[in-house]
Design a protein around this motif. Structure first.
Motif, PDB file in Angstrom:
ATOM      1  N   SER A 109       0.823  -1.220   0.000  1.00  9.94           N
ATOM      2  CA  SER A 109       0.000   0.000   0.000  1.00  9.94           C
ATOM      3  C   SER A 109       0.853   1.265   0.000  1.00  9.94           C
ATOM      4  CB  SER A 109      -0.938   0.020   1.224  1.00  9.94           C
ATOM      5  OG  SER A 109      -1.773  -1.118   1.242  1.00  9.94           O
ATOM      6  N   GLY A 110       1.995   1.184  -0.669  1.00  7.88           N
ATOM      7  CA  GLY A 110       2.846   2.355  -0.822  1.00  7.88           C
ATOM      8  C   GLY A 110       3.719   2.674   0.373  1.00  7.88           C
ATOM      9  N   SER A 111       3.678   1.836   1.413  1.00  7.18           N
ATOM     10  CA  SER A 111       4.458   2.113   2.624  1.00  7.18           C
ATOM     11  C   SER A 111       5.393   0.963   2.955  1.00  7.18           C
ATOM     12  CB  SER A 111       3.521   2.373   3.818  1.00  7.18           C
ATOM     13  OG  SER A 111       2.766   3.540   3.619  1.00  7.18           O
ATOM     14  N   TYR A 112       6.452   1.297   3.651  1.00  8.95           N
ATOM     15  CA  TYR A 112       7.417   0.304   4.127  1.00  8.95           C
ATOM     16  C   TYR A 112       7.266   0.171   5.641  1.00  8.95           C
ATOM     17  CZ  TYR A 112       9.737   0.628  -0.403  1.00  8.95           C
ATOM     18  OH  TYR A 112      10.014   0.595  -1.756  1.00  8.95           O
ATOM     19  N   ARG A 113       7.242  -1.095   6.108  1.00  6.79           N
ATOM     20  CA  ARG A 113       7.159  -1.385   7.537  1.00  6.79           C
ATOM     21  C   ARG A 113       8.236  -2.395   7.913  1.00  6.79           C
ATOM     22  NH1 ARG A 113       2.041  -0.984   5.536  1.00  6.79           N
ATOM     23  NH2 ARG A 113       0.568   0.396   6.658  1.00  6.79           N
ATOM     24  N   LEU A 114       8.526  -2.479   9.200  1.00  6.53           N
ATOM     25  CA  LEU A 114       9.485  -3.479   9.674  1.00  6.53           C
ATOM     26  C   LEU A 114       8.924  -4.873   9.437  1.00  6.53           C
ATOM     27  CD1 LEU A 114      10.647  -1.905  13.057  1.00  6.53           C
ATOM     28  CD2 LEU A 114      11.808  -1.821  10.843  1.00  6.53           C
ATOM     29  N   GLY A 115       9.791  -5.781   8.974  1.00  2.23           N
ATOM     30  CA  GLY A 115       9.358  -7.139   8.657  1.00  2.23           C
ATOM     31  C   GLY A 115       9.756  -8.142   9.725  1.00  2.23           C
ATOM     32  N   PRO A 116       9.353  -9.392   9.556  1.00  2.59           N
ATOM     33  CA  PRO A 116       9.609 -10.419  10.575  1.00  2.59           C
ATOM     34  C   PRO A 116      11.083 -10.688  10.824  1.00  2.59           C
ATOM     35  CG  PRO A 116       8.755 -11.398   8.545  1.00  2.59           C
ATOM     36  CD  PRO A 116       8.590  -9.917   8.406  1.00  2.59           C
ATOM     37  N   ALA A 117      11.917 -10.541   9.796  1.00  2.65           N
ATOM     38  CA  ALA A 117      13.335 -10.857   9.972  1.00  2.65           C
ATOM     39  C   ALA A 117      14.008  -9.894  10.952  1.00  2.65           C
ATOM     40  CB  ALA A 117      14.057 -10.825   8.631  1.00  2.65           C
TER      41      ALA A 117
END
Length: 311
Positions: A109-117
């Motif tokens: 949705s056009g945004s970057y978030r922290l991922g599981p890794a």
């Protein structure tokens, strides 16, 4: 004072374990790039983007990226990251794409978030960053300055006992020596009384009204004497005992506080009374000084965690 002396500490080795679970090799690859000698070739334009991803500024940008996203619950767009990190979008894209591919970031949705890794990596870091490890450097300082056995104690309210969770033995052949995990009734030792003096008042009132002094101590303990001792500890800022628990054994303890002012541990030294009698004031001042330093570090970590949770 002859007891306190400057001593060079041995260098510690640092190991980066690339076999650990998760996606650490990606970050390690970036670190390895920083250790390589710069090329003598004249850089061409086609290598500019790669150089921007693997150069020194990229590592700073990588850490800044995770820091910015950790404060953004709803993520950040490429444009927002570009402004926050003061970096061109094209350079950021070269950094973001492999992080998304490896699971460090999530893009949607056009945004970057922290991922599981990155959360797995954070959990591994926090697992290693435990309380005794935080306090250990201060215990080593106290050991070097006093040359007495150094103990880190925590309260077990349910058992009404003190437990020693970390110990550094004195270098002297005549010394106080017990194994990690040793427990003592709270009323019986200088460290235990220190923890009592700084515990929750409601819990303390209930404890003082019901405690039974079962353990034998060299100096007998009464309910009234214990109350007076706790007041003295709060006033003086340290707890100390000469021949109190056992004839020939002495101790000095000071509190370690967290960011909210709660006493989370006792930092104390113990050893033969013959040595403690002659240097009691020096030992009290030194233990208090090192415990204050430890409190500053523990408190700052707690405040940082609180800010991140509220961010």
């Amino acid at each position: 004072m002859a007891r306190e002396r400057a001593a060079s500490k041995p260098q510690r080795s640092v190991t980066i374990d690339e076999s650990a679970p998760g996606k650490a090799p990606l970050v390690n690859n970036l670190l390895r790039q920083e250790l390589r000698m710069p090329s003598k070739k004249q850089p061409d334009a086609s290598a500019a983007n790669e150089r921007d991803v693997t150069g020194p500024r990229s590592l700073t940008r990588l850490l800044g990226l995770f820091g910015a996203l950790s404060q953004a619950a709803n993520g950040m767009t490429l444009a927002e990251l570009s402004v926050a990190l003061e970096s061109p979008k094209s350079s950021l894209l070269n950094l973001l794409r492999p992080l998304v591919a490896e699971g460090y970031l999530i893009h949607g949705s056009g945004s970057y978030r922290l991922g599981p890794a990155i959360y797995r990596l954070s959990a591994s870091v926090m697992a290693a960053w435990n309380f005794p490890n935080i306090i250990r450097p201060f215990m080593e300082e106290l050991s070097a300055r006093t040359e007495e056995t150094v103990l880190l104690g925590v309260i077990n309210s349910q058992a009404e006992a003190l437990t020693y969770v970390e110990i550094i033995d004195s270098p002297h052949p005549v010394r106080y020596q017990i194994p990690v995990g040793t427990t003592r009734p709270l009323y019986a030792s200088a460290a235990g009384r220190l923890l009592l003096a700084h515990t929750d008042k409601k819990w303390l009132d209930a404890y003082l009204s019901t405690v039974v002094f079962k353990a034998k101590t060299a100096i007998p303990i009464s309910r009234g004497a214990l109350r007076q001792e706790l007041e003295k500890i709060r006033t003086e800022g340290v707890s100390w005992s000469i021949d109190g628990y056992m004839k020939g054994l002495s101790a000095v303890a000071a509190p370690v506080f967290d960011g909210s002012g709660r006493c989370v541990a006792s930092l104390n030294i113990a050893g033969p009374s013959e040595r403690f009698r002659s240097e009691l004031e020096f030992l009290k001042t030194t233990v208090r000084d090192v415990a204050n330093k430890a409190s500053g570090v523990v408190g700052s970590i707690g405040q940082t965690d609180k800010k991140q949770a509220n961010g």
